[in-house]
Structures are given as C-alpha cells and as structure tokens.
Design a protein around this motif. Structure first.
Motif, short mmCIF file in Angstrom:
data_model
loop_
_atom_site.label_atom_id
_atom_site.label_comp_id
_atom_site.label_asym_id
_atom_site.label_seq_id
_atom_site.Cartn_x
_atom_site.Cartn_y
_atom_site.Cartn_z
N ASN A 37 40.34 25.10 51.15
CA ASN A 37 39.55 25.89 52.10
C ASN A 37 40.52 26.53 53.08
O ASN A 37 40.94 25.91 54.04
CB ASN A 37 38.55 24.98 52.81
N CYS B 279 35.18 25.02 56.48
CA CYS B 279 33.84 24.44 56.44
C CYS B 279 33.79 23.14 57.23
O CYS B 279 32.80 22.84 57.90
CB CYS B 279 33.43 24.18 54.98
N TYR C 23 28.09 31.34 56.48
CA TYR C 23 29.54 31.20 56.51
C TYR C 23 30.23 32.56 56.39
O TYR C 23 31.19 32.84 57.12
CB TYR C 23 29.98 30.27 55.37
N THR D 151 33.22 20.79 51.58
CA THR D 151 33.14 22.18 52.05
C THR D 151 31.65 22.49 52.29
O THR D 151 31.12 22.18 53.35
CB THR D 151 33.78 23.15 51.05
N PHE D 152 31.00 23.09 51.32
CA PHE D 152 29.61 23.49 51.55
C PHE D 152 28.64 22.31 51.54
O PHE D 152 27.54 22.42 52.09
CB PHE D 152 29.19 24.55 50.51
N LEU E 103 28.22 21.45 55.18
CA LEU E 103 27.39 22.43 55.88
C LEU E 103 25.93 22.31 55.46
O LEU E 103 25.02 22.47 56.29
CB LEU E 103 27.90 23.85 55.59
#
Length: 276
Positions: free
Chosen positions: A3, A16, A144, A255-256, A259
């Motif tokens: 990332n 993230c 994002y 990462t996602f 989120l």
C-alpha cells in the motif's frame, strides 16, 4: 500487503491502515454520544472459506466500541448483518434477495416475521443518506479514491469482477463520473492488454494470486481476498509483481478489509444515533 503512493503526484495520499485509524477516531467520538449499547449480528454461511478472519476482526472492533456482537452461521449462501435485531444490511456484499421497500438484503421470511415490528418509513429515511448507495466495500473504494485525490473523470477504469463489489462500484462510477468503465471477469481474454490500456485497475474476484502485474505500470486497488494453497489469505494480485513505479496501489490483507469494518461500524453507530 502493499500500500504505497506517489506523494508528489498525490499529496493527499494515505495508506488504508492510517485512514482506518482516522476513521476509528471519528467512530469513537460518535460512539461516546450514544446513550445505548448498539447490537450487531453477523449472519454468515456455514463453512464460508475465509470469513472467519473478517469475523474475528469485526468482533475485536465491536469490543473496542462496546457494541454487542453475535454470529449466526446458517446453511444458506446469503449472509449479512442485523442491526438492532431487526434492520439488516450486508457488510460488504449485496445479495440477489433485495427488499423492494428498503433496497436492503432480507432473508426470504424476513418480511413475514418482522413486518409488524419494523417501521419501513424510518428505514427509508436512514437509507436516503448517500452513504447507503453502496455496500461497505465498494463504498470505501470509492471514498479512498476521493481522499487520495484521484480524479476519475475521463479515466479508463478496469474492474475485474462482476459480483457484489464490482457491480455496484461500476454502476456508481458510470452514474456519477465521466470515467469509462470496463468490467472484466476471471475468464476475459487478453485481459493484460486491457490492463495496460487502463488508467486504473480494481480487482474484486475470489481467485487468489491470479494476476502477474509485471509490465503493467497502472495503479492497482486489489479488493479481492481468498485462501491460498498455503492456508493464508491472499489478494487477486501477486504482490511481488507490482511495479514500483505505479502511482499508487493497495492490495492484500490490512487494506480495504480494515476500511470495510470501520465503514460498517460507522453505519451501525449512525443507525443508533438516528433512533436513540
């Protein structure tokens, strides 16, 4: 996990993980305003191949936010989240079983069991907020891109995956931006040619380590996750093959997924804030 981003070209770039921490602070502030203890119920298919890691992370988040959390594993494919023991929303996917009144996933017997207790007009009022235009995962991808300052207008976006992330994301990109969106799948021919002609690649399939990105100098957001032969979670993209000169990328665990959970927690808290 990879990332990183070009801070010169995108001064607002943030990882993230750092963004999830920022959202966590905002959610803590929101939680402190509530006079009730929120309740969240995660409904998942028995034996789903990677949801345990998501559930464990969500369970930890709920402990941190003092949210009552329970899990129910069922034998059907459909799954989602109960909020306040009645309002049901998918955490990161949408099902084909959508209630026509609310636009939200419902089990087949939901309306029969809950019709007398559920105030449809109140639910509709909650859903009028644009945050509910998409399930959590495509929503956080959209957010994002906006936060890091990526201008989608006129861009060629390749989305790999026609399912519950790719479909709502592509629909909203087409509706709200001037991006040209190409939706591919795991069997699309000459997909690397499409990659190289794109300005942005978003992968969202359940096939792990599918794409070797050597020679593809295009920003990548890898949303898909699955269990590899080593028994560990991997994304759709082979991380070691991502070129170092791409403008930005986010792929793999932490990462996602981070989120997505914070987005879900926010929706739970906002629901209780509205009806507290």
């Amino acid at each position: 996990m990879k990332n990183f981003g070009n801070k010169i070209k995108y001064p607002s770039f943030i990882t993230c993980k750092d963004l999830a921490q920022r959202w966590r602070y905002d959610n803590i502030v929101l939680r402190e305003k509530l006079n009730v203890t929120p309740h969240l119920k995660f409904v998942t298919q028995e034996g789903w191949h990677w949801d345990d890691s998501y559930i464990k992370g969500l369970e930890k988040d709920c402990r941190d936010y003092n949210i009552e959390f329970e899990v129910e594993k069922v034998g059907r494919l459909d799954y989602g989240v109960f909020i306040n023991r009645s309002y049901l929303e998918s955490p990161f996917l949408m099902s084909s079983n959508i209630n026509k009144f609310t636009g939200i996933w419902m089990p087949p017997d939901f309306k029969k069991e809950e019709e007398e207790r559920l105030a449809w007009t109140d639910i509709d009022r909650v859903l009028s907020d644009s945050v509910y235009d998409m399930p959590c995962t495509p929503q956080v991808v959209w957010t994002y891109l906006n936060i890091i300052g990526y201008d989608l207008d006129g861009k060629r976006v390749c989305i790999v995956g026609r399912g519950n992330v790719g479909e709502p994301l592509s629909r909203n990109l087409i509706k709200h931006t001037d991006a040209t969106v190409t939706v591919c799948n795991s069997r699309t021919r000459d997909i690397y040619d499409i990659f190289k002609e794109s300005d942005l690649i978003i992968t969202a399939t359940d096939v792990v380590n599918m794409f070797n990105m050597k020679g593809v100098h295009v920003p990548i957001l890898d949303v898909g996750l699955g269990v590899g032969k080593d028994g560990k979670l991997h994304g759709n993209v082979i991380e070691d093959t991502i070129e170092d000169d791409v403008d930005f990328c986010a792929t793999g665990i932490n990462t996602f997924g981070l989120l997505t959970r914070e987005e879900l927690i926010e929706r739970v808290l906002e629901f209780y804030e509205d009806f507290d």
